[in-house]
Design a protein around this motif. Sequence first.
Motif, PDB file in Angstrom:
ATOM      1  N   ASP A  91      -8.666  -5.241  -6.896  1.00 23.66           N
ATOM      2  CA  ASP A  91      -8.457  -6.033  -5.680  1.00 23.66           C
ATOM      3  C   ASP A  91      -7.167  -6.850  -5.727  1.00 23.66           C
ATOM      4  O   ASP A  91      -7.065  -7.892  -5.094  1.00 23.66           O
ATOM      5  N   ILE A  92      -6.187  -6.377  -6.470  1.00 26.57           N
ATOM      6  CA  ILE A  92      -4.879  -7.023  -6.510  1.00 26.57           C
ATOM      7  C   ILE A  92      -4.046  -6.496  -5.345  1.00 26.57           C
ATOM      8  O   ILE A  92      -3.381  -7.264  -4.656  1.00 26.57           O
ATOM      9  N   ILE A  93      -4.094  -5.186  -5.141  1.00 29.38           N
ATOM     10  CA  ILE A  93      -3.485  -4.577  -3.954  1.00 29.38           C
ATOM     11  C   ILE A  93      -4.644  -4.242  -3.025  1.00 29.38           C
ATOM     12  O   ILE A  93      -5.561  -3.531  -3.404  1.00 29.38           O
ATOM     13  N   ARG A  94      -4.557  -4.781  -1.841  1.00 32.85           N
ATOM     14  CA  ARG A  94      -5.652  -4.619  -0.882  1.00 32.85           C
ATOM     15  C   ARG A  94      -5.322  -3.580   0.175  1.00 32.85           C
ATOM     16  O   ARG A  94      -4.221  -3.030   0.213  1.00 32.85           O
ATOM     17  N   GLU A  95      -6.298  -3.357   1.032  1.00 38.76           N
ATOM     18  CA  GLU A  95      -6.149  -2.374   2.105  1.00 38.76           C
ATOM     19  C   GLU A  95      -4.857  -2.616   2.874  1.00 38.76           C
ATOM     20  O   GLU A  95      -4.482  -3.753   3.147  1.00 38.76           O
ATOM     21  N   GLY A  96      -4.183  -1.540   3.198  1.00 36.54           N
ATOM     22  CA  GLY A  96      -2.920  -1.628   3.921  1.00 36.54           C
ATOM     23  C   GLY A  96      -1.745  -1.942   3.012  1.00 36.54           C
ATOM     24  O   GLY A  96      -0.701  -2.388   3.474  1.00 36.54           O
ATOM     25  N   ASN A  97      -1.927  -1.738   1.700  1.00 36.20           N
ATOM     26  CA  ASN A  97      -0.876  -2.026   0.718  1.00 36.20           C
ATOM     27  C   ASN A  97      -0.363  -3.457   0.825  1.00 36.20           C
ATOM     28  O   ASN A  97       0.833  -3.706   0.954  1.00 36.20           O
ATOM     29  N   LYS A  98      -1.301  -4.398   0.769  1.00 30.99           N
ATOM     30  CA  LYS A  98      -0.957  -5.815   0.783  1.00 30.99           C
ATOM     31  C   LYS A  98      -1.387  -6.422  -0.550  1.00 30.99           C
ATOM     32  O   LYS A  98      -2.511  -6.220  -0.996  1.00 30.99           O
TER      33      LYS A  98
END
Length: 122
Positions: A91-98
Amino acid sequence: MNIKRIHTDKKSIFRYWLEFLRPYHKLRTKEIEALSLLLYYRYEISRSIPDPEMVDMVLFSTQTRNKIREDLGKMGQKVFNNLLTSLRKKDIIREGNKINHVLIPNMTEDGFKLVFDFEVKK
C-alpha cells in the motif's frame, strides 16, 4: 530541544526520509532505494507541473521509470517492475499509481524538517 542538522543533496534527502521512517513502513533496502528515487523525481516534476494528477502520470511514464532504473544501477525492467509490485502490495503505491501521501515529505527548496515528538508514558 535536540537538533541535528544533516547536510545532503536533494536526491539523497528522500533516502534519509525513508530511513528515518523505516520503523513505520518496514520496507526492505531495495524498496527504499526505489521509493526514494520515485519521491525525488516526483518532487522535481511537481516543481514544473502544478497538477498532482499530471505529476503522477509523468512520474510513472516509461521515460521517468527508465531514469529511475538507470539510477538504480541499470536495474532490469523485470526486477524494477517486481519492486513496484511489492510497493503496491504494501500500500505504498496506491490505485492510479499514486504514492501514499503519508510518505511524501513537505519539501521546499531549502529542504524540510522532520520532528519527532516522543510522549513518555507515566
